[in-house]
Design a protein around this motif. Structure first.
Motif, PDB file in Angstrom:
ATOM      1  N   SER A 260       0.811  -1.220   0.000  1.00  0.00           N
ATOM      2  CA  SER A 260       0.000   0.000   0.000  1.00  0.00           C
ATOM      3  C   SER A 260       0.839   1.263   0.000  1.00  0.00           C
ATOM      4  O   SER A 260       0.359   2.328  -0.378  1.00  0.00           O
ATOM      5  N   ASP A 261       2.116   1.168   0.401  1.00  0.00           N
ATOM      6  CA  ASP A 261       2.968   2.358   0.422  1.00  0.00           C
ATOM      7  C   ASP A 261       3.744   2.556  -0.892  1.00  0.00           C
ATOM      8  O   ASP A 261       4.547   3.469  -1.003  1.00  0.00           O
ATOM      9  N   ASP A 262       3.469   1.730  -1.875  1.00  0.00           N
ATOM     10  CA  ASP A 262       4.103   1.863  -3.187  1.00  0.00           C
ATOM     11  C   ASP A 262       3.466   3.045  -3.925  1.00  0.00           C
ATOM     12  O   ASP A 262       2.258   3.067  -4.154  1.00  0.00           O
ATOM     13  N   GLU A 263       4.268   4.034  -4.287  1.00  0.00           N
ATOM     14  CA  GLU A 263       3.755   5.220  -4.968  1.00  0.00           C
ATOM     15  C   GLU A 263       3.115   4.893  -6.312  1.00  0.00           C
ATOM     16  O   GLU A 263       2.264   5.627  -6.798  1.00  0.00           O
ATOM     17  N   ASP A 264       3.517   3.789  -6.916  1.00  0.00           N
ATOM     18  CA  ASP A 264       2.996   3.384  -8.217  1.00  0.00           C
ATOM     19  C   ASP A 264       1.947   2.275  -8.118  1.00  0.00           C
ATOM     20  O   ASP A 264       1.640   1.622  -9.111  1.00  0.00           O
ATOM     21  N   LEU A 265       1.387   2.076  -6.930  1.00  0.00           N
ATOM     22  CA  LEU A 265       0.459   0.970  -6.706  1.00  0.00           C
ATOM     23  C   LEU A 265      -0.685   0.966  -7.710  1.00  0.00           C
ATOM     24  O   LEU A 265      -0.942  -0.039  -8.365  1.00  0.00           O
ATOM     25  N   PHE A 266      -1.366   2.090  -7.862  1.00  0.00           N
ATOM     26  CA  PHE A 266      -2.545   2.116  -8.724  1.00  0.00           C
ATOM     27  C   PHE A 266      -2.171   2.012 -10.204  1.00  0.00           C
ATOM     28  O   PHE A 266      -2.905   1.425 -10.989  1.00  0.00           O
ATOM     29  N   ASP A 267      -1.010   2.534 -10.574  1.00  0.00           N
ATOM     30  CA  ASP A 267      -0.532   2.353 -11.945  1.00  0.00           C
ATOM     31  C   ASP A 267      -0.242   0.882 -12.219  1.00  0.00           C
ATOM     32  O   ASP A 267      -0.559   0.368 -13.295  1.00  0.00           O
ATOM     33  N   LYS A 268       0.351   0.205 -11.251  1.00  0.00           N
ATOM     34  CA  LYS A 268       0.650  -1.222 -11.410  1.00  0.00           C
ATOM     35  C   LYS A 268      -0.636  -2.047 -11.510  1.00  0.00           C
ATOM     36  O   LYS A 268      -0.735  -2.955 -12.334  1.00  0.00           O
ATOM     37  N   ILE A 269      -1.617  -1.723 -10.670  1.00  0.00           N
ATOM     38  CA  ILE A 269      -2.887  -2.448 -10.719  1.00  0.00           C
ATOM     39  C   ILE A 269      -3.554  -2.236 -12.072  1.00  0.00           C
ATOM     40  O   ILE A 269      -4.044  -3.178 -12.697  1.00  0.00           O
ATOM     41  N   THR A 270      -3.568  -0.984 -12.535  1.00  0.00           N
ATOM     42  CA  THR A 270      -4.173  -0.669 -13.828  1.00  0.00           C
ATOM     43  C   THR A 270      -3.464  -1.410 -14.952  1.00  0.00           C
ATOM     44  O   THR A 270      -4.099  -1.928 -15.872  1.00  0.00           O
TER      45      THR A 270
ATOM     46  N   PHE B 250      -8.038  -7.422   0.078  1.00  0.00           N
ATOM     47  CA  PHE B 250      -7.994  -8.004   1.415  1.00  0.00           C
ATOM     48  C   PHE B 250      -7.056  -7.168   2.262  1.00  0.00           C
ATOM     49  O   PHE B 250      -5.876  -7.041   1.941  1.00  0.00           O
ATOM     50  N   ASP B 251      -7.563  -6.560   3.323  1.00  0.00           N
ATOM     51  CA  ASP B 251      -6.739  -5.753   4.228  1.00  0.00           C
ATOM     52  C   ASP B 251      -6.738  -6.399   5.605  1.00  0.00           C
ATOM     53  O   ASP B 251      -7.739  -6.375   6.315  1.00  0.00           O
ATOM     54  N   ALA B 252      -5.606  -6.981   5.978  1.00  0.00           N
ATOM     55  CA  ALA B 252      -5.482  -7.618   7.282  1.00  0.00           C
ATOM     56  C   ALA B 252      -4.794  -6.713   8.296  1.00  0.00           C
ATOM     57  O   ALA B 252      -4.690  -7.053   9.467  1.00  0.00           O
ATOM     58  N   VAL B 253      -4.335  -5.547   7.854  1.00  0.00           N
ATOM     59  CA  VAL B 253      -3.604  -4.641   8.735  1.00  0.00           C
ATOM     60  C   VAL B 253      -4.557  -3.694   9.450  1.00  0.00           C
ATOM     61  O   VAL B 253      -4.503  -3.528  10.666  1.00  0.00           O
ATOM     62  N   GLY B 254      -5.413  -3.042   8.697  1.00  0.00           N
ATOM     63  CA  GLY B 254      -6.420  -2.176   9.288  1.00  0.00           C
ATOM     64  C   GLY B 254      -6.005  -0.742   9.540  1.00  0.00           C
ATOM     65  O   GLY B 254      -6.754   0.009  10.152  1.00  0.00           O
ATOM     66  N   LEU B 255      -4.841  -0.358   9.097  1.00  0.00           N
ATOM     67  CA  LEU B 255      -4.451   1.048   9.213  1.00  0.00           C
ATOM     68  C   LEU B 255      -5.228   1.863   8.191  1.00  0.00           C
ATOM     69  O   LEU B 255      -5.569   1.350   7.117  1.00  0.00           O
ATOM     70  N   PRO B 256      -5.505   3.122   8.482  1.00  0.00           N
ATOM     71  CA  PRO B 256      -6.239   3.929   7.503  1.00  0.00           C
ATOM     72  C   PRO B 256      -5.609   3.917   6.109  1.00  0.00           C
ATOM     73  O   PRO B 256      -6.326   3.843   5.111  1.00  0.00           O
ATOM     74  N   VAL B 257      -4.288   3.931   6.021  1.00  0.00           N
ATOM     75  CA  VAL B 257      -3.628   3.942   4.710  1.00  0.00           C
ATOM     76  C   VAL B 257      -3.855   2.634   3.949  1.00  0.00           C
ATOM     77  O   VAL B 257      -4.055   2.644   2.737  1.00  0.00           O
ATOM     78  N   THR B 258      -3.857   1.505   4.643  1.00  0.00           N
ATOM     79  CA  THR B 258      -4.057   0.226   3.945  1.00  0.00           C
ATOM     80  C   THR B 258      -5.528   0.010   3.600  1.00  0.00           C
ATOM     81  O   THR B 258      -5.841  -0.513   2.533  1.00  0.00           O
ATOM     82  N   THR B 259      -6.408   0.437   4.471  1.00  0.00           N
ATOM     83  CA  THR B 259      -7.836   0.342   4.181  1.00  0.00           C
ATOM     84  C   THR B 259      -8.198   1.233   3.003  1.00  0.00           C
ATOM     85  O   THR B 259      -8.924   0.823   2.088  1.00  0.00           O
ATOM     86  N   ARG B 260      -7.673   2.443   2.987  1.00  0.00           N
ATOM     87  CA  ARG B 260      -7.930   3.394   1.898  1.00  0.00           C
ATOM     88  C   ARG B 260      -7.406   2.824   0.580  1.00  0.00           C
ATOM     89  O   ARG B 260      -8.068   2.894  -0.449  1.00  0.00           O
ATOM     90  N   ALA B 261      -6.206   2.236   0.593  1.00  0.00           N
ATOM     91  CA  ALA B 261      -5.635   1.648  -0.621  1.00  0.00           C
ATOM     92  C   ALA B 261      -6.499   0.486  -1.114  1.00  0.00           C
ATOM     93  O   ALA B 261      -6.731   0.342  -2.315  1.00  0.00           O
ATOM     94  N   ALA B 262      -6.980  -0.340  -0.185  1.00  0.00           N
ATOM     95  CA  ALA B 262      -7.842  -1.467  -0.567  1.00  0.00           C
ATOM     96  C   ALA B 262      -9.124  -0.952  -1.222  1.00  0.00           C
ATOM     97  O   ALA B 262      -9.530  -1.453  -2.278  1.00  0.00           O
ATOM     98  N   LEU B 263      -9.752   0.039  -0.635  1.00  0.00           N
ATOM     99  CA  LEU B 263     -11.002   0.570  -1.173  1.00  0.00           C
ATOM    100  C   LEU B 263     -10.784   1.277  -2.513  1.00  0.00           C
ATOM    101  O   LEU B 263     -11.575   1.120  -3.441  1.00  0.00           O
ATOM    102  N   ASP B 264      -9.707   2.047  -2.605  1.00  0.00           N
ATOM    103  CA  ASP B 264      -9.439   2.798  -3.837  1.00  0.00           C
ATOM    104  C   ASP B 264      -9.023   1.916  -5.003  1.00  0.00           C
ATOM    105  O   ASP B 264      -9.092   2.333  -6.149  1.00  0.00           O
ATOM    106  N   SER B 265      -8.586   0.701  -4.719  1.00  0.00           N
ATOM    107  CA  SER B 265      -8.125  -0.185  -5.790  1.00  0.00           C
ATOM    108  C   SER B 265      -9.248  -1.037  -6.383  1.00  0.00           C
ATOM    109  O   SER B 265      -9.040  -1.760  -7.351  1.00  0.00           O
TER     110      SER B 265
END
Length: 69
Positions: free
Chosen positions: A3-13, A25-40
């Motif tokens: 989730s901390d990869d700056e190119d995460l959404f480019d890679k997914i696309t 699947f977010d097993a960590v539960g930090l706002p940044v990982t939850t946000r990345a899961a939802l945004d992806s």
């Protein structure tokens, strides 16, 4: 993928040929990982949130009704 990869959404696309993912699947539960899961998520995608934090994560007013990307 991280989730901390700056190119995460480019890679997914790139991997999904312009779409996003059907399940996150977010097993960590930090706002940044939850946000990345939802945004992806693609349209009709589903998120499994196992790790939960006491910190609030907003999905925004239009997220549940998104028609596409």
């Amino acid at each position: 993928m991280r989730s901390d990869d700056e190119d995460l959404f480019d890679k997914i696309t790139d991997i999904t040929h312009g779409r996003m993912i059907n399940a996150a699947f977010d097993a960590v539960g930090l706002p940044v990982t939850t946000r990345a899961a939802l945004d992806s998520l693609d349209v009709y995608g589903r998120a499994v949130l196992v790790g939960l934090s006491p910190k609030e994560v907003s999905i925004g007013p239009g997220r549940p009704f998104a028609k596409g990307r």
